[in-house]
Design a protein around this motif. Structure first.
Motif, PDB file in Angstrom:
ATOM      1  N   ALA A  48       0.821  -1.206   0.000  1.00  0.00           N
ATOM      2  CA  ALA A  48       0.000   0.000   0.000  1.00  0.00           C
ATOM      3  C   ALA A  48       0.856   1.256   0.000  1.00  0.00           C
ATOM      4  O   ALA A  48       1.965   1.273   0.547  1.00  0.00           O
ATOM      5  CB  ALA A  48      -0.918   0.004   1.218  1.00  0.00           C
ATOM      6  N   LYS A  49       0.336   2.300  -0.615  1.00  0.00           N
ATOM      7  CA  LYS A  49       1.006   3.595  -0.593  1.00  0.00           C
ATOM      8  C   LYS A  49       1.171   4.050   0.850  1.00  0.00           C
ATOM      9  O   LYS A  49       0.243   3.960   1.653  1.00  0.00           O
ATOM     10  CB  LYS A  49       0.190   4.613  -1.382  1.00  0.00           C
ATOM     11  N   GLY A  50       2.359   4.505   1.188  1.00  0.00           N
ATOM     12  CA  GLY A  50       2.619   4.961   2.547  1.00  0.00           C
ATOM     13  C   GLY A  50       3.139   3.892   3.471  1.00  0.00           C
ATOM     14  O   GLY A  50       3.593   4.191   4.587  1.00  0.00           O
ATOM     15  N   ASP A  51       3.072   2.633   3.062  1.00  0.00           N
ATOM     16  CA  ASP A  51       3.570   1.528   3.875  1.00  0.00           C
ATOM     17  C   ASP A  51       5.044   1.306   3.541  1.00  0.00           C
ATOM     18  O   ASP A  51       5.381   0.592   2.603  1.00  0.00           O
ATOM     19  CB  ASP A  51       2.759   0.258   3.596  1.00  0.00           C
ATOM     20  N   THR A  52       5.909   1.948   4.298  1.00  0.00           N
ATOM     21  CA  THR A  52       7.344   1.844   4.045  1.00  0.00           C
ATOM     22  C   THR A  52       8.048   1.169   5.209  1.00  0.00           C
ATOM     23  O   THR A  52       7.623   1.279   6.366  1.00  0.00           O
ATOM     24  CB  THR A  52       7.980   3.222   3.801  1.00  0.00           C
ATOM     25  N   VAL A  53       9.119   0.467   4.879  1.00  0.00           N
ATOM     26  CA  VAL A  53       9.951  -0.187   5.892  1.00  0.00           C
ATOM     27  C   VAL A  53      11.407   0.060   5.520  1.00  0.00           C
ATOM     28  O   VAL A  53      11.725   0.391   4.377  1.00  0.00           O
ATOM     29  CB  VAL A  53       9.680  -1.702   5.964  1.00  0.00           C
ATOM     30  N   GLN A  54      12.293  -0.110   6.483  1.00  0.00           N
ATOM     31  CA  GLN A  54      13.714  -0.016   6.196  1.00  0.00           C
ATOM     32  C   GLN A  54      14.148  -1.229   5.372  1.00  0.00           C
ATOM     33  O   GLN A  54      13.689  -2.352   5.612  1.00  0.00           O
ATOM     34  CB  GLN A  54      14.517   0.059   7.487  1.00  0.00           C
ATOM     35  N   VAL A  55      15.016  -1.007   4.401  1.00  0.00           N
ATOM     36  CA  VAL A  55      15.452  -2.078   3.512  1.00  0.00           C
ATOM     37  C   VAL A  55      16.085  -3.228   4.299  1.00  0.00           C
ATOM     38  O   VAL A  55      15.826  -4.405   4.006  1.00  0.00           O
ATOM     39  CB  VAL A  55      16.433  -1.536   2.449  1.00  0.00           C
ATOM     40  N   ILE A  56      16.914  -2.922   5.284  1.00  0.00           N
ATOM     41  CA  ILE A  56      17.558  -3.981   6.064  1.00  0.00           C
ATOM     42  C   ILE A  56      16.507  -4.860   6.740  1.00  0.00           C
ATOM     43  O   ILE A  56      16.605  -6.098   6.736  1.00  0.00           O
ATOM     44  CB  ILE A  56      18.515  -3.386   7.117  1.00  0.00           C
ATOM     45  N   MET A  58      13.386  -5.275   5.765  1.00  0.00           N
ATOM     46  CA  MET A  58      12.673  -6.010   4.716  1.00  0.00           C
ATOM     47  C   MET A  58      13.474  -7.220   4.265  1.00  0.00           C
ATOM     48  O   MET A  58      12.930  -8.327   4.117  1.00  0.00           O
ATOM     49  CB  MET A  58      12.396  -5.080   3.531  1.00  0.00           C
ATOM     50  N   LEU A  59      14.770  -7.046   4.044  1.00  0.00           N
ATOM     51  CA  LEU A  59      15.617  -8.153   3.598  1.00  0.00           C
ATOM     52  C   LEU A  59      15.683  -9.256   4.658  1.00  0.00           C
ATOM     53  O   LEU A  59      15.613 -10.450   4.336  1.00  0.00           O
ATOM     54  CB  LEU A  59      17.026  -7.644   3.287  1.00  0.00           C
ATOM     55  N   ALA A  60      15.834  -8.855   5.916  1.00  0.00           N
ATOM     56  CA  ALA A  60      15.920  -9.846   6.990  1.00  0.00           C
ATOM     57  C   ALA A  60      14.638 -10.671   7.065  1.00  0.00           C
ATOM     58  O   ALA A  60      14.685 -11.897   7.206  1.00  0.00           O
ATOM     59  CB  ALA A  60      16.193  -9.137   8.316  1.00  0.00           C
ATOM     60  N   GLN A  61      13.492 -10.004   6.922  1.00  0.00           N
ATOM     61  CA  GLN A  61      12.219 -10.718   6.982  1.00  0.00           C
ATOM     62  C   GLN A  61      12.017 -11.599   5.755  1.00  0.00           C
ATOM     63  O   GLN A  61      11.606 -12.758   5.871  1.00  0.00           O
ATOM     64  CB  GLN A  61      11.075  -9.723   7.109  1.00  0.00           C
ATOM     65  N   ARG A  65      16.786 -13.862   7.468  1.00  0.00           N
ATOM     66  CA  ARG A  65      18.158 -13.608   7.905  1.00  0.00           C
ATOM     67  C   ARG A  65      18.175 -12.692   9.133  1.00  0.00           C
ATOM     68  O   ARG A  65      17.190 -12.028   9.451  1.00  0.00           O
ATOM     69  CB  ARG A  65      18.959 -12.936   6.780  1.00  0.00           C
ATOM     70  N   THR A  66      19.316 -12.654   9.793  1.00  0.00           N
ATOM     71  CA  THR A  66      19.507 -11.692  10.868  1.00  0.00           C
ATOM     72  C   THR A  66      19.800 -10.327  10.250  1.00  0.00           C
ATOM     73  O   THR A  66      20.193 -10.238   9.071  1.00  0.00           O
ATOM     74  CB  THR A  66      20.698 -12.091  11.751  1.00  0.00           C
ATOM     75  N   PRO A  67      19.645  -9.247  11.009  1.00  0.00           N
ATOM     76  CA  PRO A  67      19.993  -7.927  10.479  1.00  0.00           C
ATOM     77  C   PRO A  67      21.452  -7.861  10.005  1.00  0.00           C
ATOM     78  O   PRO A  67      21.746  -7.226   8.995  1.00  0.00           O
ATOM     79  CB  PRO A  67      19.740  -6.991  11.667  1.00  0.00           C
ATOM     80  N   GLU A  68      22.330  -8.540  10.725  1.00  0.00           N
ATOM     81  CA  GLU A  68      23.745  -8.535  10.323  1.00  0.00           C
ATOM     82  C   GLU A  68      23.928  -9.219   8.970  1.00  0.00           C
ATOM     83  O   GLU A  68      24.717  -8.758   8.124  1.00  0.00           O
ATOM     84  CB  GLU A  68      24.595  -9.231  11.389  1.00  0.00           C
ATOM     85  N   ASP A  94      14.686   3.336   2.471  1.00  0.00           N
ATOM     86  CA  ASP A  94      13.311   2.874   2.618  1.00  0.00           C
ATOM     87  C   ASP A  94      12.947   1.891   1.508  1.00  0.00           C
ATOM     88  O   ASP A  94      13.532   1.910   0.431  1.00  0.00           O
ATOM     89  CB  ASP A  94      12.327   4.046   2.544  1.00  0.00           C
ATOM     90  N   HIS A  95      11.930   1.081   1.788  1.00  0.00           N
ATOM     91  CA  HIS A  95      11.321   0.229   0.765  1.00  0.00           C
ATOM     92  C   HIS A  95       9.819   0.437   0.847  1.00  0.00           C
ATOM     93  O   HIS A  95       9.242   0.449   1.938  1.00  0.00           O
ATOM     94  CB  HIS A  95      11.653  -1.247   1.009  1.00  0.00           C
ATOM     95  N   GLY A  96       9.175   0.622  -0.300  1.00  0.00           N
ATOM     96  CA  GLY A  96       7.736   0.846  -0.308  1.00  0.00           C
ATOM     97  C   GLY A  96       7.152   0.667  -1.697  1.00  0.00           C
ATOM     98  O   GLY A  96       7.806   0.125  -2.598  1.00  0.00           O
TER      99      GLY A  96
END
Length: 239
Positions: A48-56, A58-61, A65-68, A94-96
Protein backbone atom coordinates in the motif's frame (compact mmCIF):
# COMPACT_ATOMS: atom_id res chain seq x y z
CA UNK A 1 16.42 0.22 -33.17
CA UNK A 2 14.30 0.35 -30.02
CA UNK A 3 15.46 -0.97 -26.66
CA UNK A 4 12.77 -1.43 -24.03
CA UNK A 5 13.83 -1.86 -20.41
CA UNK A 6 11.46 -3.15 -17.76
CA UNK A 7 12.68 -2.11 -14.32
CA UNK A 8 11.72 -0.92 -10.85
CA UNK A 9 13.24 1.85 -8.76
CA UNK A 10 13.35 -0.54 -5.79
CA UNK A 11 15.54 -3.02 -7.71
CA UNK A 12 19.30 -2.58 -7.14
CA UNK A 13 20.13 -4.73 -10.17
CA UNK A 14 18.03 -2.42 -12.35
CA UNK A 15 20.14 0.51 -11.11
CA UNK A 16 23.36 -1.40 -11.78
CA UNK A 17 22.07 -2.94 -15.02
CA UNK A 18 21.17 0.46 -16.46
CA UNK A 19 24.74 1.65 -15.92
CA UNK A 20 26.14 -1.49 -17.53
CA UNK A 21 23.77 -1.24 -20.49
CA UNK A 22 24.78 2.38 -21.06
CA UNK A 23 28.44 1.38 -21.08
CA UNK A 24 27.68 -1.23 -23.73
CA UNK A 25 25.63 1.27 -25.71
CA UNK A 26 28.39 3.89 -25.58
CA UNK A 27 30.66 1.70 -27.70
CA UNK A 28 27.96 0.75 -30.22
CA UNK A 29 28.57 2.27 -33.65
CA UNK A 30 24.86 2.96 -34.23
CA UNK A 31 24.12 4.30 -30.72
CA UNK A 32 22.62 7.51 -32.11
CA UNK A 33 19.98 5.41 -33.86
CA UNK A 34 18.89 3.58 -30.70
CA UNK A 35 15.71 4.66 -28.92
CA UNK A 36 15.61 3.60 -25.28
CA UNK A 37 12.20 3.29 -23.61
CA UNK A 38 11.83 2.52 -19.90
CA UNK A 39 8.83 0.45 -18.91
CA UNK A 40 7.17 -0.18 -15.57
CA UNK A 41 7.51 -3.25 -13.37
CA UNK A 42 6.62 -3.30 -9.66
CA UNK A 43 8.50 -5.74 -7.46
CA UNK A 44 6.03 -5.23 -4.62
CA UNK A 45 2.71 -4.37 -6.31
CA UNK A 46 0.63 -5.38 -3.32
CA UNK A 47 2.24 -2.89 -0.94
CA UNK A 48 0.00 0.00 0.00
CA UNK A 49 1.01 3.59 -0.59
CA UNK A 50 2.62 4.96 2.55
CA UNK A 51 3.57 1.53 3.87
CA UNK A 52 7.34 1.84 4.04
CA UNK A 53 9.95 -0.19 5.89
CA UNK A 54 13.71 -0.02 6.20
CA UNK A 55 15.45 -2.08 3.51
CA UNK A 56 17.56 -3.98 6.06
CA UNK A 57 14.42 -5.01 7.96
CA UNK A 58 12.67 -6.01 4.72
CA UNK A 59 15.62 -8.15 3.60
CA UNK A 60 15.92 -9.85 6.99
CA UNK A 61 12.22 -10.72 6.98
CA UNK A 62 12.05 -11.79 3.33
CA UNK A 63 15.08 -14.07 3.46
CA UNK A 64 14.82 -15.18 7.07
CA UNK A 65 18.16 -13.61 7.90
CA UNK A 66 19.51 -11.69 10.87
CA UNK A 67 19.99 -7.93 10.48
CA UNK A 68 23.75 -8.53 10.32
CA UNK A 69 23.31 -11.02 7.47
CA UNK A 70 21.02 -8.58 5.66
CA UNK A 71 23.68 -5.90 5.97
CA UNK A 72 26.22 -8.30 4.48
CA UNK A 73 23.86 -8.90 1.54
CA UNK A 74 23.57 -5.16 0.98
CA UNK A 75 27.35 -4.76 1.21
CA UNK A 76 27.83 -7.29 -1.62
CA UNK A 77 25.33 -5.44 -3.84
CA UNK A 78 27.03 -2.14 -2.95
CA UNK A 79 30.37 -3.56 -4.12
CA UNK A 80 28.84 -4.26 -7.55
CA UNK A 81 27.37 -0.76 -7.69
CA UNK A 82 30.65 0.86 -6.70
CA UNK A 83 32.45 -1.13 -9.41
CA UNK A 84 30.23 0.67 -11.94
CA UNK A 85 30.99 4.07 -10.41
CA UNK A 86 27.60 4.28 -8.69
CA UNK A 87 26.84 5.51 -5.20
CA UNK A 88 25.10 3.04 -2.89
CA UNK A 89 24.00 3.45 0.74
CA UNK A 90 23.68 0.23 2.69
CA UNK A 91 21.88 1.82 5.65
CA UNK A 92 18.89 4.09 6.05
CA UNK A 93 17.07 3.30 2.79
CA UNK A 94 13.31 2.87 2.62
CA UNK A 95 11.32 0.23 0.76
CA UNK A 96 7.74 0.85 -0.31
CA UNK A 97 5.26 1.05 -3.18
CA UNK A 98 6.77 2.35 -6.42
CA UNK A 99 3.47 2.81 -8.25
CA UNK A 100 3.53 6.63 -7.96
CA UNK A 101 7.10 6.75 -9.21
CA UNK A 102 6.16 4.72 -12.28
CA UNK A 103 3.19 7.00 -12.97
CA UNK A 104 5.48 10.02 -12.79
CA UNK A 105 7.98 8.32 -15.11
CA UNK A 106 5.19 7.98 -17.69
CA UNK A 107 4.55 11.72 -17.43
CA UNK A 108 8.28 12.26 -17.91
CA UNK A 109 8.25 10.05 -20.99
CA UNK A 110 5.39 12.11 -22.46
CA UNK A 111 7.50 15.23 -21.88
CA UNK A 112 10.74 13.74 -23.21
CA UNK A 113 12.44 13.65 -19.78
CA UNK A 114 12.05 10.01 -18.77
CA UNK A 115 15.72 9.02 -18.68
CA UNK A 116 16.60 12.13 -16.69
CA UNK A 117 13.95 11.42 -14.05
CA UNK A 118 14.87 7.74 -13.85
CA UNK A 119 18.53 8.54 -13.18
CA UNK A 120 17.58 11.06 -10.50
CA UNK A 121 15.18 8.61 -8.84
CA UNK A 122 17.76 5.83 -8.81
CA UNK A 123 20.38 8.16 -7.32
CA UNK A 124 17.96 9.43 -4.68
CA UNK A 125 16.90 5.91 -3.71
CA UNK A 126 20.27 4.20 -3.65
CA UNK A 127 22.89 6.90 -3.12
CA UNK A 128 21.27 9.85 -1.35
CA UNK A 129 19.30 10.37 1.83
CA UNK A 130 16.10 11.23 -0.08
CA UNK A 131 13.10 8.91 0.12
CA UNK A 132 11.47 8.33 -3.27
CA UNK A 133 8.36 7.25 -1.35
CA UNK A 134 7.76 10.85 -0.25
CA UNK A 135 5.55 12.88 -2.60
CA UNK A 136 7.43 16.12 -1.97
CA UNK A 137 10.72 14.43 -2.87
CA UNK A 138 9.18 13.07 -6.08
CA UNK A 139 8.09 16.58 -7.08
CA UNK A 140 11.60 17.87 -6.36
CA UNK A 141 13.08 15.14 -8.55
CA UNK A 142 10.56 15.89 -11.31
CA UNK A 143 11.58 19.56 -11.31
CA UNK A 144 15.27 18.61 -11.37
CA UNK A 145 14.50 16.44 -14.41
CA UNK A 146 12.93 19.41 -16.20
CA UNK A 147 9.24 18.78 -15.50
CA UNK A 148 6.70 21.32 -14.30
CA UNK A 149 6.13 21.13 -10.54
CA UNK A 150 2.40 21.79 -10.82
CA UNK A 151 1.95 19.10 -13.44
CA UNK A 152 3.92 16.59 -11.36
CA UNK A 153 1.83 17.36 -8.28
CA UNK A 154 -1.37 16.97 -10.29
CA UNK A 155 -0.32 13.51 -11.48
CA UNK A 156 0.57 12.40 -7.95
CA UNK A 157 -2.71 13.76 -6.60
CA UNK A 158 -4.76 11.79 -9.13
CA UNK A 159 -4.32 8.03 -8.57
CA UNK A 160 -5.74 7.33 -12.05
CA UNK A 161 -3.21 9.51 -13.90
CA UNK A 162 -1.00 7.22 -16.00
CA UNK A 163 -2.22 4.22 -13.99
CA UNK A 164 -3.40 2.46 -17.15
CA UNK A 165 0.02 2.97 -18.75
CA UNK A 166 1.78 1.41 -15.78
CA UNK A 167 -0.55 -1.58 -15.78
CA UNK A 168 -0.20 -2.00 -19.54
CA UNK A 169 3.59 -2.17 -19.18
CA UNK A 170 3.24 -4.80 -16.48
CA UNK A 171 0.83 -6.90 -18.53
CA UNK A 172 3.17 -6.75 -21.48
CA UNK A 173 6.09 -7.87 -19.32
CA UNK A 174 4.05 -10.89 -18.29
CA UNK A 175 3.13 -11.63 -21.90
CA UNK A 176 6.81 -11.50 -22.87
CA UNK A 177 7.67 -13.95 -20.11
CA UNK A 178 9.53 -11.48 -17.90
CA UNK A 179 9.31 -12.76 -14.34
CA UNK A 180 12.04 -10.50 -12.99
CA UNK A 181 13.89 -7.29 -13.66
CA UNK A 182 15.85 -5.76 -15.20
CA UNK A 183 14.55 -7.18 -18.47
CA UNK A 184 15.80 -5.76 -21.77
CA UNK A 185 14.12 -6.27 -25.14
CA UNK A 186 16.09 -5.19 -28.21
CA UNK A 187 13.97 -4.42 -31.26
CA UNK A 188 11.53 -7.14 -30.15
CA UNK A 189 14.15 -9.66 -31.29
CA UNK A 190 16.46 -10.22 -28.33
CA UNK A 191 15.64 -10.62 -24.65
CA UNK A 192 18.23 -10.09 -21.94
CA UNK A 193 17.52 -10.82 -18.29
CA UNK A 194 19.43 -9.42 -15.34
CA UNK A 195 22.23 -6.94 -14.81
CA UNK A 196 24.59 -8.45 -17.38
CA UNK A 197 28.15 -7.18 -17.94
CA UNK A 198 28.54 -4.28 -20.38
CA UNK A 199 30.16 -6.53 -22.99
CA UNK A 200 27.04 -8.72 -23.12
CA UNK A 201 24.92 -5.68 -23.93
CA UNK A 202 27.43 -4.59 -26.56
CA UNK A 203 27.25 -8.01 -28.22
CA UNK A 204 23.44 -8.02 -28.06
CA UNK A 205 23.21 -4.61 -29.71
CA UNK A 206 25.41 -5.79 -32.57
CA UNK A 207 23.36 -8.96 -33.05
CA UNK A 208 20.01 -7.18 -32.84
CA UNK A 209 21.22 -4.69 -35.43
CA UNK A 210 21.77 -7.62 -37.80
CA UNK A 211 18.08 -8.51 -37.44
CA UNK A 212 18.44 -11.96 -35.96
CA UNK A 213 15.58 -13.94 -34.29
CA UNK A 214 14.64 -13.48 -30.64
CA UNK A 215 17.28 -15.18 -28.52
CA UNK A 216 18.10 -15.27 -24.82
CA UNK A 217 21.57 -13.81 -24.38
CA UNK A 218 24.16 -14.06 -21.64
CA UNK A 219 22.77 -16.85 -19.45
CA UNK A 220 21.79 -16.24 -15.85
CA UNK A 221 22.67 -12.98 -14.11
CA UNK A 222 21.63 -11.34 -10.88
CA UNK A 223 18.11 -9.93 -10.96
CA UNK A 224 15.08 -9.18 -8.80
CA UNK A 225 12.10 -11.46 -9.35
CA UNK A 226 8.40 -10.68 -9.44
CA UNK A 227 8.05 -11.46 -5.73
CA UNK A 228 10.61 -8.80 -4.90
CA UNK A 229 13.43 -11.23 -4.13
CA UNK A 230 16.82 -9.93 -5.28
CA UNK A 231 19.70 -12.30 -5.90
CA UNK A 232 22.93 -11.38 -4.16
CA UNK A 233 26.28 -12.62 -5.56
CA UNK A 234 29.13 -13.65 -3.36
CA UNK A 235 31.66 -10.97 -2.53
CA UNK A 236 33.90 -10.37 -5.50
CA UNK A 237 31.23 -11.43 -8.04
CA UNK A 238 30.37 -9.25 -11.02
CA UNK A 239 26.57 -9.60 -10.68
Amino acid sequence: MRVEIWSDIACPWCYIGKARFEKGLAGFAHRDEVEVVHRSFELDPGRAKGDTVQVIDMLAQKYGRTPEEARSMEANVAANAHAEGLGYRTEGRDHGSTFDIHRLLHLARARGRQDELLDLAYRANFAEERSVFDGDVLVELAVEAGLDAGEARAVLADPQAYADEVRADEREASELGANGVPFFVLDRRYGISGGQPAEVFAQALEQAWQDRPLTAIGGDAAACDADGACEVPQAGGNG
